[in-house]
Design a protein around this motif. Structure first.
Motif, short mmCIF file in Angstrom:
data_model
loop_
_atom_site.label_atom_id
_atom_site.label_comp_id
_atom_site.label_asym_id
_atom_site.label_seq_id
_atom_site.Cartn_x
_atom_site.Cartn_y
_atom_site.Cartn_z
N ASP A 1 0.81 -1.21 0.00
CA ASP A 1 0.00 0.00 0.00
C ASP A 1 0.85 1.27 0.00
O ASP A 1 0.31 2.38 -0.04
CB ASP A 1 -0.97 0.01 1.19
N ASN A 2 2.16 1.12 0.02
CA ASN A 2 3.08 2.26 -0.01
C ASN A 2 3.75 2.31 -1.38
O ASN A 2 4.56 1.45 -1.73
CB ASN A 2 4.12 2.11 1.10
N GLN A 3 3.42 3.34 -2.17
CA GLN A 3 3.95 3.43 -3.53
C GLN A 3 5.47 3.60 -3.54
O GLN A 3 6.16 3.04 -4.41
CB GLN A 3 3.30 4.61 -4.27
N HIS B 1 -1.84 -1.92 -4.76
CA HIS B 1 -1.82 -1.35 -3.42
C HIS B 1 -2.70 -2.12 -2.45
O HIS B 1 -2.65 -1.88 -1.25
CB HIS B 1 -2.28 0.12 -3.46
N ASP B 2 -3.52 -3.03 -2.97
CA ASP B 2 -4.47 -3.75 -2.13
C ASP B 2 -4.59 -5.18 -2.62
O ASP B 2 -4.64 -5.43 -3.83
CB ASP B 2 -5.83 -3.07 -2.16
#
Length: 251
Positions: free
Chosen positions: A14-16, A39-40
């Motif tokens: 979830d952290n780009q 991200h999910d």
């Protein structure tokens, strides 16, 4: 000699910024192509099935479903050889990851050393799963090697002049017909090399030669075809001379 990308990877985090860092490290330093990111976990399932990755880097703490639960959900949709690496800032999930048959565990932020160990283990595991060549099937054997720049190359029998055991490093290496040299993985033994093809013949405890590359047998020395005819190290041990001569005269 074929140079190719060997591994497709998918990253869920979830952290780009974490995704981009790991992607750069994988693609810049290893023969890896990141074929997808998400991200999910829930929204990643279809993309993972479609891209069919060899490696899945999976964060544990995700918005709608934990990576641990997602691992159980997606496992049956993956090909059996796909390896899952949990990619997280916390080591408290390590036991749960092991229970879910994770291949490895990478802590954030990743270090070059930690990622290198995972990738080396992955490639050694991949190589260990390649069966010996079936000589009678007519398929030429393929040997995969990793050089110092983490480039992965596919060598065919015609590329190989001989193998020698490096006593200082305690490892086998292959000398190619173009004079390039590659180190084989640590667990490679003489028996593993000989199983690749009947054309590989042991002439000494330290040397295995491609019989097709021998120009002549000069007393106790194997003389190779050009451009390797000046090599003087391929001495024939008396323990292997009979089998070498039998293979040479059967050409």
């Amino acid at each position: 000699m074929i140079k190719q990308k060997l591994t497709n990877a998918f990253i869920i985090d979830d952290n780009q910024e974490a995704i981009e860092l790991l992607q750069r490290m994988l693609e810049n330093n290893y023969s890896v192509q990141v074929v997808g990111t998400a991200h999910d976990a829930e929204t990643a399932a279809n993309a993972i099935i479609k891209t069919d990755p060899d490696l899945l880097f999976l964060d544990v703490e995700l918005p709608t479903m934990s990576g641990l639960d997602f691992c159980c959900l997606i496992r049956n949709e993956l090909k059996p050889e796909t390896k899952i690496v949990f990619y997280t800032a916390y080591d408290k999930y390590m036991l749960d990851a092991i229970r879910r048959q994770a291949f490895d565990y990478l802590l954030k932020p990743p270090t070059e050393q930690d990622l290198s160990q995972i990738m080396r283990r992955y490639y050694e595991n991949k190589l260990a799963g390649i069966p010996p060549a079936n000589i009678q099937s007519g398929h030429l054997p393929i040997i995969l090697v990793v050089n110092a720049m983490n480039e992965h190359k596919t060598l065919r029998l015609a590329d190989i002049a001989f193998f020698r055991y490096n006593q200082e490093r305690k490892m086998w290496e292959v000398v190619c017909t173009d004079m390039s040299i590659y180190t084989l993985r640590h667990r490679t033994t003489a028996d593993v090399i000989l199983n690749y093809s009947a054309d590989l013949v042991q002439i000494h405890k330290r040397y295995i030669v491609n019989i097709n590359q021998i120009k002549m047998i000069q007393e106790s020395l194997c003389v190779l075809n050009e451009p390797l005819e000046q090599i003087q190290e391929l001495r024939i041990s008396k323990n292997y001379r009979a089998s070498l001569m039998a293979a040479f005269y059967s050409l």
